[in-house]
Design an enzyme around this catalytic site. Structure first.
Site, mmCIF file in Angstrom:
data_model
loop_
_atom_site.group_PDB
_atom_site.id
_atom_site.type_symbol
_atom_site.label_atom_id
_atom_site.label_comp_id
_atom_site.label_asym_id
_atom_site.label_seq_id
_atom_site.Cartn_x
_atom_site.Cartn_y
_atom_site.Cartn_z
ATOM 1 N N TYR A 125 0.807 -1.164 -0.121
ATOM 2 C CA TYR A 125 -0.042 0.024 -0.004
ATOM 3 C C TYR A 125 0.955 1.119 0.168
ATOM 4 C CZ TYR A 125 -4.060 -2.785 0.482
ATOM 5 O OH TYR A 125 -5.213 -3.608 0.393
ATOM 6 N N LYS A 172 2.935 -15.176 5.450
ATOM 7 C CA LYS A 172 2.911 -15.981 4.533
ATOM 8 C C LYS A 172 4.804 -16.224 4.498
ATOM 9 C CE LYS A 172 1.690 -18.619 0.775
ATOM 10 N NZ LYS A 172 0.746 -19.860 1.133
ATOM 11 N N ASP A 205 -3.201 -18.113 3.879
ATOM 12 C CA ASP A 205 -4.203 -19.006 3.228
ATOM 13 C C ASP A 205 -5.033 -19.862 4.300
ATOM 14 O OD1 ASP A 205 -1.641 -20.080 3.600
ATOM 15 O OD2 ASP A 205 -1.694 -21.255 1.800
ATOM 16 N N ASP A 229 -6.426 -6.383 4.959
ATOM 17 C CA ASP A 229 -7.457 -5.872 4.303
ATOM 18 C C ASP A 229 -8.382 -6.717 3.510
ATOM 19 O OD1 ASP A 229 -9.040 -3.863 2.648
ATOM 20 O OD2 ASP A 229 -7.346 -3.645 1.240
ATOM 21 N N ASP A 233 -12.631 -8.037 5.561
ATOM 22 C CA ASP A 233 -13.870 -8.139 4.553
ATOM 23 C C ASP A 233 -14.521 -9.666 4.766
ATOM 24 O OD1 ASP A 233 -13.601 -5.397 3.389
ATOM 25 O OD2 ASP A 233 -14.356 -6.254 1.501
#
Ligand code: ATP
Length: 340
Positions: A125, A172, A205, A229, A233
């Protein structure tokens, strides 16, 4: 009576509708609790870009930094020029996104009650992209300082909550060995200072799967900007949908509060938007004022707002996204009627 200046960005799309509905509830609850709020309008977003040629003029930043807290509606296409810039310029390093079930609203797991703490200033970002030999390079800065700072925030958040006492670092590092490796090792370094809180980690994941499979196992999740982010959601949907999900951007000096959802251009102007996320966001703002200023009246105002939302939902008040037929304004009027 305590008194605060609140800077207010109405935003784009459904922004003015949900912010307007929330503003009425916020002012009502605050005055009952003995808190006086002076609302100062801030121009920012697509409308401002059209009118002034920039989405976030310096005068808007000055109003925000001159206020006690900022309440922000969703911004449309210029979101990166507004909120991503504000997060970086004002060092709003912690993005806090609670996922909690609400009365009567169908959820995947009613026992789910956790918070995603997302690092807000680094990662992809930063928007550092450059063309390279027919392709594009995107830079992903991750620093020890920011990783430790967000880990500490997450452990403090867990210790302030009554549940769980467990922080899970999501990463990750099996692929991104250096960047996510640094994020993870910083996390375990900070964990040493919090011996009473369980520290754990999970691949992103696997976390995406576990948030759906068994969300009640989580207390606080701490992660990098992009993963946070996306996962927040997902978490919002697990507890009932985007129309209910609040968030806060918190730094050492400033804080900006906004719903997780975007400007929802598909329903803008129809009166169908659910203002609950913005109302719960405003309650988070009051709680932040309460804890940073030691002001009990702000706790009272926050509890009145939450209580009003809970009571409205318990009595069956529903906007269209939750299967009801109430308009944005009707739902807000119902909430106000429940706050006495
Ligand atoms: P943006 O580009 O600004 O992020 P978007 O449409 O891509 O906008 P959202 O605004 O988050 O993303 O909307 C995703 C979906 O959720 C849309 O179908 C939208 O109508 C719905 N939605 C989002 N917020 C609300 C809300 N407060 N009430 C009802 N539906 C909502």
């Amino acid at each position: 009576m305590s008194s605060y200046r609140i800077s207010l960005i109405r935003g784009d799309g459904i922004g003015p509708e949900v912010v307007g509905a929330c503003e009425n509830v916020l002012l009502h609850a605050s005055s009952l609790a003995g808190v006086s709020l002076k609302i100062v309008e801030v121009e920012a977003g697509d409308g401002c870009l059209e009118k002034r040629g920039e989405a976030l003029p310096q005068v808007s930043i000055d109003i925000i930094t001159g206020s006690d807290a900022c309440l922000k509606g969703p911004v449309g296409r210029s979101a990166a020029s507004v909120i991503v810039r504000l997060r970086q310029e004002l060092e709003l390093y912690a993005n806090v996104r609670p996922a909690r079930c609400l009365p009567g609203v169908p959820a995947l797991d009613r026992a789910a009650d956790f918070v995603i703490v997302r690092e807000n200033t680094e990662d992809l970002y930063r928007g550092m992209e450059m063309e390279f030999d027919g392709g594009v390079l995107a830079f992903r800065p991750i620093t020890k300082r920011a990783s430790e700072r967000i880990a500490r925030f997450a452990f403090n958040m867990s210790s302030s909550r009554s549940l769980g006492k467990r922080v899970v670092c999501v990463h990750k590092n099996n692929v991104l060995k250096k960047s996510d490796g640094l994020f993870l090792s910083s996390f375990y370094g900070v964990a040493q200072d919090f011996p009473g809180i369980a520290a754990d980690d999970m691949l992103v994941d696997s976390a995406a799967m576990n948030i759906v499979r068994k969300p009640s196992q989580f207390d606080v999740i701490v992660t990098t900007n992009l993963y946070g982010d996306i996962l927040s959601d997902e978490a919002a949907q697990v507890v009932g949908g985007l129309g209910l999900a609040p968030s806060a951007n918190i730094g050492e000096r400033y804080a900006i509060f906004e719903p997780v959802h975007g400007s929802a251009p598909d329903i803008a102007g129809t009166g169908r938007a659910n203002p609950t996320a913005t109302m719960l966001t405003a309650a988070m703002m009051l709680e932040w004022l309460a804890s940073t200023r030691g002001d009990g009246a702000c706790w009272k105002a926050a509890n009145l707002m939450r209580g009003g939302v809970d009571a409205a939902l318990s009595s069956g008040a529903r906007t269209r996204d939750l299967g009801g037929n109430m308009s944005t304004a009707d739902f807000a009027a119902d909430v106000i009627g429940k706050i006495t």
